[in-house]
Design a protein around this motif. Structure first.
Motif, short mmCIF file in Angstrom:
data_model
loop_
_atom_site.label_atom_id
_atom_site.label_comp_id
_atom_site.label_asym_id
_atom_site.label_seq_id
_atom_site.Cartn_x
_atom_site.Cartn_y
_atom_site.Cartn_z
N VAL A 295 -2.08 9.15 8.00
CA VAL A 295 -0.73 8.56 7.95
C VAL A 295 0.32 9.65 8.04
O VAL A 295 1.29 9.55 8.79
N GLN B 18 -3.76 4.52 -1.56
CA GLN B 18 -4.79 4.81 -0.58
C GLN B 18 -4.62 6.26 -0.12
O GLN B 18 -3.56 6.63 0.38
N HIS C 65 -1.32 11.95 0.07
CA HIS C 65 -2.14 13.06 0.56
C HIS C 65 -1.58 14.34 -0.03
O HIS C 65 -0.37 14.54 -0.06
N ASP D 183 -4.92 8.95 2.45
CA ASP D 183 -5.03 8.88 3.91
C ASP D 183 -4.18 9.97 4.56
O ASP D 183 -2.98 9.80 4.74
N TYR E 188 0.52 5.20 0.44
CA TYR E 188 -0.39 6.23 0.92
C TYR E 188 -0.06 7.55 0.25
O TYR E 188 1.10 7.83 -0.06
N THR F 137 0.85 -1.19 0.00
CA THR F 137 0.00 0.00 0.00
C THR F 137 0.89 1.24 0.00
O THR F 137 1.81 1.36 0.81
#
Length: 184
Positions: free
Chosen positions: A59, A54, A9, A56, A7, A5
């Motif tokens: 995180v 993902q 943002h 998120d 992450y 995964t």
């Protein structure tokens, strides 16, 4: 190999979008502006061929990078020293990028000085190439490296952005005038 995964943002800081990317181990990439929104393709596939994204923000808040990025763009002296990083690159690139982390807030050095700092005084051009491939600009401050003639040299985000980042740190004496792309 199992799927990893990644992450992500995006923050809007300094009138630009900065997208943070992380693995379970730490921040792996910082992309900005017109750069890719998804670092797919060769770079990501080289290091994690099986991955999923993902969104998120939590995180990044837990890693402390969100706060530090906000502080940096507010003009605070930030070192990013305590941020967990997961640096992907060749051993030489990683050596150069770790060398970037030793350049203090408000300091500029030349490519020659960076090469000497990492114990590779004859590798100025290779250091320059690795510097240009830094996946973590701002965090590993490649913008603090200038040409031996005291002017700005190439920057993935353009010389205007490099100058803006330096100005955030109070460095206003480095100009683009006389810019020589490969003046190491």
């Amino acid at each position: 190999m199992s799927e990893i995964t990644i992450y992500r943002h995006t923050l809007n800081l300094g009138s630009r979008d900065w997208t943070l990317w992380a693995s379970e181990k730490g921040v792996v990439r910082l992309s900005f502006g017109l750069e890719e929104r998804l670092p797919e393709g060769k770079w990501l596939n080289t290091y994690v061929p099986r991955h999923r994204y993902q969104e998120d923000q939590t995180v990044f808040e837990e890693l402390g990078i969100t706060r530090e990025m906000e502080n940096y763009f507010a003009g605070a002296a930030v070192s990013f020293r305590d941020i967990p990083l997961d640096i992907w690159g060749t051993p030489f690139q990683q050596e150069v990028w770790k060398g970037l982390a030793t350049i203090g807030h408000g300091e500029v050095i030349t490519y020659r000085e960076l090469a000497e700092r990492i114990g590779r005084p004859q590798a100025m051009r290779a250091v320059g190439t690795a510097n240009g491939q830094n996946p973590l600009p701002v965090i590993l401050p490649c913008h603090r490296v200038i040409g031996t003639n005291g002017t700005l040299t190439g920057y993935r985000g353009g010389l205007k952005l490099k100058q803006e980042l330096l100005a955030l740190e109070g460095i206003n004496h480095v100009g683009a005038a006389g810019h020589e792309r490969f003046a190491f």
